[in-house]
Design a protein around this motif. Structure first.
Motif, PDB file in Angstrom:
ATOM      1  N   VAL A   1     -26.176  21.286   5.774  1.00 40.51           N
ATOM      2  CA  VAL A   1     -26.139  21.371   7.240  1.00 40.51           C
ATOM      3  C   VAL A   1     -27.304  22.227   7.723  1.00 40.51           C
ATOM      4  N   ASN A   2     -27.659  22.082   8.978  1.00 40.96           N
ATOM      5  CA  ASN A   2     -28.713  22.913   9.554  1.00 40.96           C
ATOM      6  C   ASN A   2     -28.293  24.379   9.529  1.00 40.96           C
ATOM      7  N   HIS A   3     -29.245  25.257   9.276  1.00 39.49           N
ATOM      8  CA  HIS A   3     -28.919  26.675   9.147  1.00 39.49           C
ATOM      9  C   HIS A   3     -30.135  27.528   9.454  1.00 39.49           C
ATOM     10  N   GLY A   4     -29.896  28.808   9.723  1.00 41.19           N
ATOM     11  CA  GLY A   4     -30.960  29.759   9.981  1.00 41.19           C
ATOM     12  C   GLY A   4     -31.643  30.218   8.710  1.00 41.19           C
ATOM     13  N   PRO A   5     -32.782  30.915   8.825  1.00 38.09           N
ATOM     14  CA  PRO A   5     -33.569  31.313   7.654  1.00 38.09           C
ATOM     15  C   PRO A   5     -32.913  32.391   6.799  1.00 38.09           C
ATOM     16  N   ARG A   6     -31.883  33.073   7.300  1.00 36.79           N
ATOM     17  CA  ARG A   6     -31.254  34.151   6.541  1.00 36.79           C
ATOM     18  C   ARG A   6     -29.921  33.736   5.928  1.00 36.79           C
ATOM     19  N   THR A   7     -29.626  32.450   5.937  1.00 34.97           N
ATOM     20  CA  THR A   7     -28.355  31.957   5.416  1.00 34.97           C
ATOM     21  C   THR A   7     -28.210  32.255   3.919  1.00 34.97           C
ATOM     22  N   TYR A   8     -26.989  32.577   3.519  1.00 33.85           N
ATOM     23  CA  TYR A   8     -26.697  32.859   2.111  1.00 33.85           C
ATOM     24  C   TYR A   8     -25.337  32.257   1.757  1.00 33.85           C
ATOM     25  N   CYS A   9     -25.024  32.238   0.462  1.00 30.40           N
ATOM     26  CA  CYS A   9     -23.739  31.737  -0.023  1.00 30.40           C
ATOM     27  C   CYS A   9     -22.951  32.862  -0.668  1.00 30.40           C
ATOM     28  N   LEU A  10     -21.636  32.757  -0.582  1.00 29.91           N
ATOM     29  CA  LEU A  10     -20.725  33.673  -1.269  1.00 29.91           C
ATOM     30  C   LEU A  10     -19.644  32.865  -1.963  1.00 29.91           C
ATOM     31  N   ARG A  11     -19.117  33.410  -3.055  1.00 27.98           N
ATOM     32  CA  ARG A  11     -17.981  32.788  -3.724  1.00 27.98           C
ATOM     33  C   ARG A  11     -16.699  33.484  -3.223  1.00 27.98           C
TER      34      ARG A  11
ATOM     35  N   LYS B   1      -6.959  44.864  13.844  1.00 24.13           N
ATOM     36  CA  LYS B   1      -8.092  45.063  14.729  1.00 24.13           C
ATOM     37  C   LYS B   1      -9.362  45.273  13.918  1.00 24.13           C
ATOM     38  N   MET B   2     -10.471  44.733  14.413  1.00 22.01           N
ATOM     39  CA  MET B   2     -11.747  44.900  13.708  1.00 22.01           C
ATOM     40  C   MET B   2     -12.079  46.392  13.623  1.00 22.01           C
ATOM     41  N   PRO B   3     -12.439  46.860  12.422  1.00 17.53           N
ATOM     42  CA  PRO B   3     -12.752  48.280  12.263  1.00 17.53           C
ATOM     43  C   PRO B   3     -13.876  48.731  13.186  1.00 17.53           C
ATOM     44  N   GLU B   4     -13.800  49.955  13.621  1.00 11.78           N
ATOM     45  CA  GLU B   4     -14.804  50.508  14.517  1.00 11.78           C
ATOM     46  C   GLU B   4     -16.170  50.526  13.834  1.00 11.78           C
ATOM     47  N   ASN B   5     -17.197  50.140  14.573  1.00  9.06           N
ATOM     48  CA  ASN B   5     -18.586  50.088  14.083  1.00  9.06           C
ATOM     49  C   ASN B   5     -18.804  49.064  12.977  1.00  9.06           C
ATOM     50  N   ALA B   6     -17.858  48.138  12.797  1.00 10.76           N
ATOM     51  CA  ALA B   6     -18.053  47.077  11.807  1.00 10.76           C
ATOM     52  C   ALA B   6     -19.137  46.110  12.297  1.00 10.76           C
ATOM     53  N   HIS B   7     -19.794  45.462  11.344  1.00  9.83           N
ATOM     54  CA  HIS B   7     -20.900  44.550  11.656  1.00  9.83           C
ATOM     55  C   HIS B   7     -20.560  43.153  11.160  1.00  9.83           C
ATOM     56  N   ILE B   8     -20.714  42.152  12.020  1.00 10.51           N
ATOM     57  CA  ILE B   8     -20.506  40.765  11.606  1.00 10.51           C
ATOM     58  C   ILE B   8     -21.771  40.280  10.910  1.00 10.51           C
ATOM     59  N   GLY B   9     -21.644  39.992   9.638  1.00  8.39           N
ATOM     60  CA  GLY B   9     -22.807  39.619   8.829  1.00  8.39           C
ATOM     61  C   GLY B   9     -23.056  38.135   8.732  1.00  8.39           C
ATOM     62  N   GLY B  10     -22.313  37.335   9.470  1.00  9.00           N
ATOM     63  CA  GLY B  10     -22.576  35.906   9.460  1.00  9.00           C
ATOM     64  C   GLY B  10     -21.328  35.074   9.699  1.00  9.00           C
ATOM     65  N   VAL B  11     -21.565  33.820  10.051  1.00 13.72           N
ATOM     66  CA  VAL B  11     -20.500  32.859  10.345  1.00 13.72           C
ATOM     67  C   VAL B  11     -20.512  31.775   9.270  1.00 13.72           C
ATOM     68  N   VAL B  12     -19.342  31.404   8.785  1.00 18.60           N
ATOM     69  CA  VAL B  12     -19.249  30.327   7.799  1.00 18.60           C
ATOM     70  C   VAL B  12     -19.580  29.003   8.485  1.00 18.60           C
ATOM     71  N   ILE B  13     -20.612  28.320   7.975  1.00 24.06           N
ATOM     72  CA  ILE B  13     -21.036  27.060   8.583  1.00 24.06           C
ATOM     73  C   ILE B  13     -20.715  25.856   7.707  1.00 24.06           C
ATOM     74  N   PHE B  14     -20.413  26.122   6.419  1.00 21.61           N
ATOM     75  CA  PHE B  14     -20.100  24.997   5.528  1.00 21.61           C
ATOM     76  C   PHE B  14     -19.362  25.532   4.304  1.00 21.61           C
ATOM     77  N   ALA B  15     -18.383  24.749   3.835  1.00 24.56           N
ATOM     78  CA  ALA B  15     -17.665  25.116   2.619  1.00 24.56           C
ATOM     79  C   ALA B  15     -17.058  23.854   2.021  1.00 24.56           C
ATOM     80  N   GLY B  16     -17.926  22.935   1.650  1.00 18.30           N
ATOM     81  CA  GLY B  16     -17.446  21.647   1.203  1.00 18.30           C
ATOM     82  C   GLY B  16     -17.167  20.730   2.371  1.00 18.30           C
ATOM     83  N   ARG B  17     -17.163  21.328   3.573  1.00 14.73           N
ATOM     84  CA  ARG B  17     -16.947  20.590   4.806  1.00 14.73           C
ATOM     85  C   ARG B  17     -17.578  21.401   5.924  1.00 14.73           C
ATOM     86  N   GLU B  18     -18.081  20.758   6.951  1.00  6.64           N
ATOM     87  CA  GLU B  18     -18.716  21.487   8.043  1.00  6.64           C
ATOM     88  C   GLU B  18     -17.652  22.200   8.860  1.00  6.64           C
ATOM     89  N   ARG B  19     -17.935  23.461   9.245  1.00 10.28           N
ATOM     90  CA  ARG B  19     -16.957  24.282   9.965  1.00 10.28           C
ATOM     91  C   ARG B  19     -17.168  24.174  11.469  1.00 10.28           C
TER      92      ARG B  19
END
Length: 213
Positions: free
Chosen positions: A117-127, A195-213
């Motif tokens: 799928v289309n993605h930004g230049p900083r995209t990464y994968c996690l297990r 609740k999201m922890p204070e000062n937490a940082h969102i490091g990315g959105v899941v865009i694909f995992a065997g299926r487009e999100r």
């Protein structure tokens, strides 16, 4: 076939091509293929391209896990277009790599996977690790997720969140009357909604995992 060398050699022979021919198809040198098959090299930057040239799954070729080798069937429709390769990193790296940066270096990951799928230049994968996100609309332990730090983190999206002390978690983002919350898709998981922890940082959105999100 417990090693990359054995899997690669087996797949190449099934394809009935030489090391030189495989190198040309994958965009690598014959010596790279030879070193991988001899076991003197444990990984390759172009492992996804090599797997594609052989018609096998990249994760199977690299690690012997996930799906087994798959030979293309002329009666099957082509898969999705590939939009470049992104690095498979670990959760420790995810915590530090969530900091703003332009891209990843080849040395920062042993395995790069083709993204459909289309993605930004900083995209990464996690297990995916554990069962907190298991469920009808969830993810199984060991599944590979593609995460784009440049995608908009909207309520309802599945996101990677890193706390101020560098710990990362994978949850669904929710917006309540008093702010943002994180939801574990597994209803039996505790805590399931917090609740999201204070000062937490969102490091990315899941865009694909065997299926487009």
């Amino acid at each position: 076939m417990e090693t990359l060398a054995k899997r690669l050699r087996w797949a190449r022979k099934q394809k009935r091509i030489s090391q030189e021919e495989l190198g040309k198809l994958a965009g690598v040198s014959q010596s790279t293929i030879g070193n991988l098959e001899a076991g003197t090299r444990a990984s390759a930057r172009k492992i996804a391209s090599i797997a594609a040239a052989l018609g096998v799954d990249a994760l199977w070729l690299a690690e012997g896990k996930q799906r087994p080798a798959v030979r293309p069937d002329p009666g099957i429709e082509p898969g999705p277009d590939i939009h470049g390769e992104v690095p498979l990193i670990n959760w420790v790296q995810a915590g530090s790599f969530c900091i703003m940066r332009e891209s990843y270096l080849p040395s920062e990951a042993d395995l790069w996977l083709a993204c459909p799928v289309n993605h930004g230049p900083r995209t990464y994968c996690l297990r995916v690790v554990g069962r907190s996100m298991a469920g009808e609309d969830g993810y199984h332990d060991g599944e590979i997720i593609f995460v784009d730090p440049d995608a908009e983190a909207m309520p309802g999206k599945d996101v990677i969140v890193t706390t101020i002390d560098g710990e990362s978690t994978f949850k669904r983002l929710k917006l309540d009357i008093d702010g943002y919350y994180l939801l574990a898709l597994n209803p039996k998981w505790e805590p399931n909604y917090f609740k999201m922890p204070e000062n937490a940082h969102i490091g990315g959105v899941v865009i694909f995992a065997g299926r487009e999100r």
